[in-house]
Structures are given as C-alpha cells and as structure tokens.
Design an enzyme around this catalytic site. Structure first.
Site, PDB file in Angstrom:
ATOM      1  N   ASP A 251      -7.563 -38.954 -92.679  1.00 42.83           N
ATOM      2  CA  ASP A 251      -7.252 -37.898 -91.714  1.00 42.83           C
ATOM      3  C   ASP A 251      -8.541 -37.305 -91.154  1.00 42.83           C
ATOM      4  OD1 ASP A 251      -8.055 -36.596 -94.012  1.00 42.83           O
ATOM      5  OD2 ASP A 251      -6.129 -35.642 -94.400  1.00 42.83           O
TER       6      ASP A 251
ATOM      7  N   ASN B  31       1.016 -27.631-100.620  1.00 43.11           N
ATOM      8  CA  ASN B  31       2.359 -27.603-100.024  1.00 43.11           C
ATOM      9  C   ASN B  31       3.018 -28.987-100.053  1.00 43.11           C
ATOM     10  OD1 ASN B  31       0.869 -28.972 -98.153  1.00 43.11           O
ATOM     11  ND2 ASN B  31       1.445 -27.706 -96.389  1.00 43.11           N
TER      12      ASN B  31
ATOM     13  N   HIS C 131       1.558 -31.821 -99.051  1.00 43.94           N
ATOM     14  CA  HIS C 131       1.154 -32.759 -97.996  1.00 43.94           C
ATOM     15  C   HIS C 131       0.346 -33.931 -98.550  1.00 43.94           C
ATOM     16  CE1 HIS C 131      -2.889 -30.543 -96.809  1.00 43.94           C
ATOM     17  NE2 HIS C 131      -3.074 -31.347 -97.849  1.00 43.94           N
TER      18      HIS C 131
ATOM     19  N   GLU D  61       2.196 -32.798 -93.064  1.00 44.03           N
ATOM     20  CA  GLU D  61       2.654 -31.501 -93.557  1.00 44.03           C
ATOM     21  C   GLU D  61       4.172 -31.533 -93.778  1.00 44.03           C
ATOM     22  OE1 GLU D  61       0.360 -29.695 -94.442  1.00 44.03           O
ATOM     23  OE2 GLU D  61      -1.169 -29.291 -92.942  1.00 44.03           O
TER      24      GLU D  61
END
Ligand code: PGA
Length: 243
Positions: free
Chosen positions: A67, A135, A137, A142
């Site tokens: 990423d 979270n 991810h 996400e």
C-alpha cells in the site's frame, strides 16, 4: 487459517523470517509483498542479516508494495515506499528493478491498473506478509472493503489516521487517502502470513477469530483462505484465549 502462537514480537521476526527464507529457497523467483508498520521491523532485521550471510537469497525475487499514501509527491517524506526502502530494500540490497511500487504522483486509476497488470505478468503473489490494523484492516483495505476488491484508491478510516499519526507527528500529517492491493488480490496469494503482536491488538484478534466473517472486519476474509497463517504473540492472543 492456521494460528501459530509465539512468545513475543522478536520471535515473530525470527519465525516469519524462516517462512520467507524457506519460500525463497523453494522458489527463488518468488513474488512477495511486505507490510509497513512496527510489527514487521524484527522480520526486516532478520532478513537484512540473512542477505549478508546468503547474498544471493533475494537475487531473483520481486517485491510488490502492499500500500501507499495517495495524493502525495513521489519524494514525500511520508511515502511508505521510502519507509520500506529504509527498513528492508536498502539493508537487504534489493535492486530497483526488483520492486514494483505504487507511484502516488501518477493517475490513481491508471497506477492501480499498472500494479495489477505487473503482478499478473509475474504470475501473482507467492507470499503476502501482512500486518493487522487495529480496525481489522489489511493493507489499506478498511472495514467495508469488498472481499473481491482489486488495487484501488481508498479513504483511510479514522482509526487508521489515528494509528498512523504516531509515525508522522499528528493526525493532520496523515494523508486522508491511500492506494492498496485489494483483498481479492491478496487472497489469491499462494501463501499468506499475517503478523500480529502486542496487547493493543488483542481485541481485534479476538474479533477476527470469533465474530462472523464479514466485510466489517476485512481480515476475517483470511478465515476463507486455507493457505493463510496468523502468526501472533501471546499478548495479542490474550483476549481471544482469555489469559
Ligand atoms: P503496526 O501496523 O504493525 O504498526 O501495528 C499494522 C497496520 O496498521 O496494518
């Protein structure tokens, strides 16, 4: 998904390095993606050391960046590619032509297509080493990311902005968008290794293991991937296994 429990973050580095080195010995031309973040740092130290004792270990491999922040300049200090270069590519003497990296200054859609096409031309990922966001991810996939998603531009979740701000100074310094390999791309990898350490991840690890598989917890897609391994330390498993 297999679970491998290790003692602490340093052990993750050693054990994960064994997996990466075995992969490269079995297939020297492997295509690998690595995460950024604190969790993989011990792994990168081990791999840099391995590259000194076995100088040809990485010679034929390719590395695709997982990423990148979007809407920043190619030379921006926050570029994840620069981070990975400092922590892994440079210490392990990886050559420029071995790296396929998102260019944040290019047209987003064309850039994501280019990365997918390069990856496909190389035969896809042999090994995806991933971190786990607080979270849930994976990369910048996400919550709400489609399990079949490909490389694309995404808005960073508020929790990711908070957790990434520790690297860059303040929340205002964290770019609001990112480019990421998609969950569909990652789950096609022939082997997946997710590294998790520390008590701060214990809650999300518990959710990942116990809640129903859903796009609300992107990493829960791994439970559909028999070739995936969660390598987690004792602290990160402490809520899931009530210690
Ligand atoms: P960390 O980041 O290794 O710094 O915890 C993981 C992630 O957010 O993906």
């Amino acid at each position: 998904m297999k679970i491998v429990e290790v003692e602490n973050g340093n052990d993750i580095g050693q054990k994960a390095a064994e997996v990466v080195i075995r992969q490269l010995r079995d297939k020297p031309s492997s295509v690998v993606t690595f995460p950024t973040g604190n969790t993989p740092l011990p792994l990168f130290r081990e791999l840099a050391a391995a590259s000194k004792s076995h100088p040809r270990l990485f010679e034929h491999a390719h590395f695709v960046t997982l990423d990148e922040y979007a809407d920043i300049a190619r030379k921006d200090r926050r570029r994840l590619f620069s981070w990975l270069s400092r922590e892994f590519f440079a210490p392990a003497a990886i050559r420029k032509e071995q790296v396929i990296a998102f260019d944040p200054s290019a047209d987003d859609e064309a850039e994501c297509r280019r990365i997918e096409e390069r990856l496909e031309a190389l035969g896809g990922l042999d090994l995806a080493v991933l971190g786990l966001g607080p979270n849930g991810h994976l990369g910048f996939n996400e919550p709400g990311s489609c399990f079949d998603s490909r490389a694309r531009k995404v808005a960073l979740a508020p929790e990711s902005i908070v957790s990434n701000s520790t690297y860059w100074g303040s929340e205002a310094d964290v770019p609001t968008h990112g480019l990421t390999l998609g969950l569909g791309t990652l789950r096609e990898a022939r082997a997946i290794l997710v590294l998790v350490s520390g008590r701060a991840k214990a809650h999300i690890v518990s959710r990942l293991l116990k809640e129903p598989i859903s796009e609300g917890i992107p990493a829960s897609v791994l439970r559909l991937c028999p070739q995936s391994t969660l390598m987690a330390d004792r602290e990160s498993l402490s809520v899931a296994f009530r210690r």
